[in-house]
Design an enzyme around this catalytic site. Structure first.
Site, PDB file in Angstrom:
ATOM      1  N   LYS A 228       0.810  -1.213   0.000  1.00  0.00           N
ATOM      2  CA  LYS A 228       0.000   0.000   0.000  1.00  0.00           C
ATOM      3  C   LYS A 228       0.848   1.271   0.000  1.00  0.00           C
ATOM      4  O   LYS A 228       2.030   1.280   0.329  1.00  0.00           O
ATOM      5  CB  LYS A 228      -0.957  -0.004   1.201  1.00  0.00           C
ATOM      6  CG  LYS A 228      -2.142  -0.957   1.028  1.00  0.00           C
ATOM      7  CD  LYS A 228      -3.029  -0.526  -0.136  1.00  0.00           C
ATOM      8  CE  LYS A 228      -4.220  -1.437  -0.358  1.00  0.00           C
ATOM      9  NZ  LYS A 228      -5.439  -0.982   0.286  1.00  0.00           N
ATOM     10  N   ARG A 262      -5.046  -9.855   3.068  1.00  0.00           N
ATOM     11  CA  ARG A 262      -5.049  -9.859   1.600  1.00  0.00           C
ATOM     12  C   ARG A 262      -3.656  -9.437   1.130  1.00  0.00           C
ATOM     13  O   ARG A 262      -3.245  -8.302   1.368  1.00  0.00           O
ATOM     14  CB  ARG A 262      -6.110  -8.912   1.062  1.00  0.00           C
ATOM     15  CG  ARG A 262      -6.240  -8.893  -0.462  1.00  0.00           C
ATOM     16  CD  ARG A 262      -7.311  -7.889  -0.870  1.00  0.00           C
ATOM     17  NE  ARG A 262      -7.556  -7.896  -2.312  1.00  0.00           N
ATOM     18  CZ  ARG A 262      -6.877  -7.175  -3.203  1.00  0.00           C
ATOM     19  NH1 ARG A 262      -5.869  -6.391  -2.783  1.00  0.00           N
ATOM     20  NH2 ARG A 262      -7.171  -7.235  -4.485  1.00  0.00           N
TER      21      ARG A 262
END
Length: 299
Positions: A228, A262
């Site tokens: 991210k 995830r």
């Protein structure tokens, strides 16, 4: 703290979460994906990738046909269906895997569930209530994610939240009420606080520091922290170079009771959770455990 055990119903399946961390492996059928779009090469290649992730330890395969990148227009539902349905059918029929579809479009979700997906990973925050109708009718599980931005829009406002964690909790509680009002079962819901979605890097960090607060909502927690932006901002690394930062975030979220991680790099994440579980006494280690001589040294 460890995760709280919880069961999730998903098209006739019961997913028991909390006994150990679950890994959700990512298979992108979207050439525009920010992290691995250049590797998307058709259904055969995507199926091979899914098979590899399962071998590496993935519990769920998350198939996405449209990237969340904001520099590309939204796909038409029919185009997204063409990308994901053939792949889902093959993953389910040839690999026997549990499949999630990453979509916010009701038409795509319906087609994906018909193809064998049992979970809908909605990154829109349930903007379209028709998506809840699909899950209610089919019995599919539904991931509700926090975001204050519309799909394909980027919101980076350092003054957006007085308290980002409180906003996440109140938003997700509202979305849970909206989903159950449309007939989605309570035990079909999974929650995702949405790292980076409508959040600056600092806001994401502040949220994850108080990740335990989300347990007040009473549902299993999915964390999509892999590669991210907040990790890139902290480390100065490109997406493909963010594995160490990703594993640090995974460890923090597992310590705070996360249920599903995830991740793109399933093998590394699986190694991480295996060693972590052994050292925490959560994994039984046989007294005959020994290192195979074939892997004692680099060849």
């Amino acid at each position: 703290m460890g995760p709280r055990c919880s069961e999730v119903t998903a098209v006739g399946r019961v997913l028991t979460l909390g006994v150990r961390p679950w890994l959700m492996g990512v298979v992108n059928a979207s050439p525009e994906s920010f992290s691995d779009g250049g590797t998307v090469r058709g259904v055969d290649s995507q199926l091979e990738r899914a098979s590899q992730l399962l071998t590496e330890g993935a519990d769920i395969i998350d198939v996405g046909g449209e990237s969340a990148v904001t520099n590309q227009p939204a796909l038409r539902a029919e185009d997204e269906i063409k990308r994901v349905v053939p792949l889902i059918e093959r993953i389910v029929n040839e690999l026997g895997a549990i499949v999630s579809v990453d979509t916010y479009k009701a038409e795509v979700a319906e087609a994906a569930i018909a193809a064998g997906a049992v979970l809908v990973n909605d990154v829109s925050g349930l903007r379209d209530l028709a998506l809840a109708d699909v899950c209610a009718r089919t019995g599919a599980a539904l991931v509700l994610m926090h975001t204050r931005a519309a799909p394909k829009q980027r919101l980076q406002d350092p003054d957006r939240y007085d308290d980002v964690t409180n906003d996440v909790v109140s938003f997700l509680a509202d979305r849970m009420r909206a989903a159950t009002a449309r007939g989605v079962a309570d035990d079909a819901l999974i929650l995702d606080p949405g790292p980076d979605f409508a959040k600056t890097p600092l806001q994401t960090i502040e949220l994850l520091r108080r990740f335990e607060d989300l347990h007040a909502l009473g549902r299993p927690l999915l964390l999509a922290v892999s590669r991210k932006d907040f990790i890139g901002a902290l480390t100065g690394r490109r997406p493909s170079e963010r594995l160490a930062g990703t594993l640090a975030a995974v460890g923090h979220c597992l310590d705070a009771g996360g249920h599903i991680m995830r991740v793109h790099d399933v093998a590394a994440a699986h190694d991480y959770v295996t060693v972590r579980a052994a050292l925490r006494g959560e994994l039984e280690v046989n007294r005959t455990l020994a290192l195979d001589d074939s892997i004692r040294h680099e060849q």
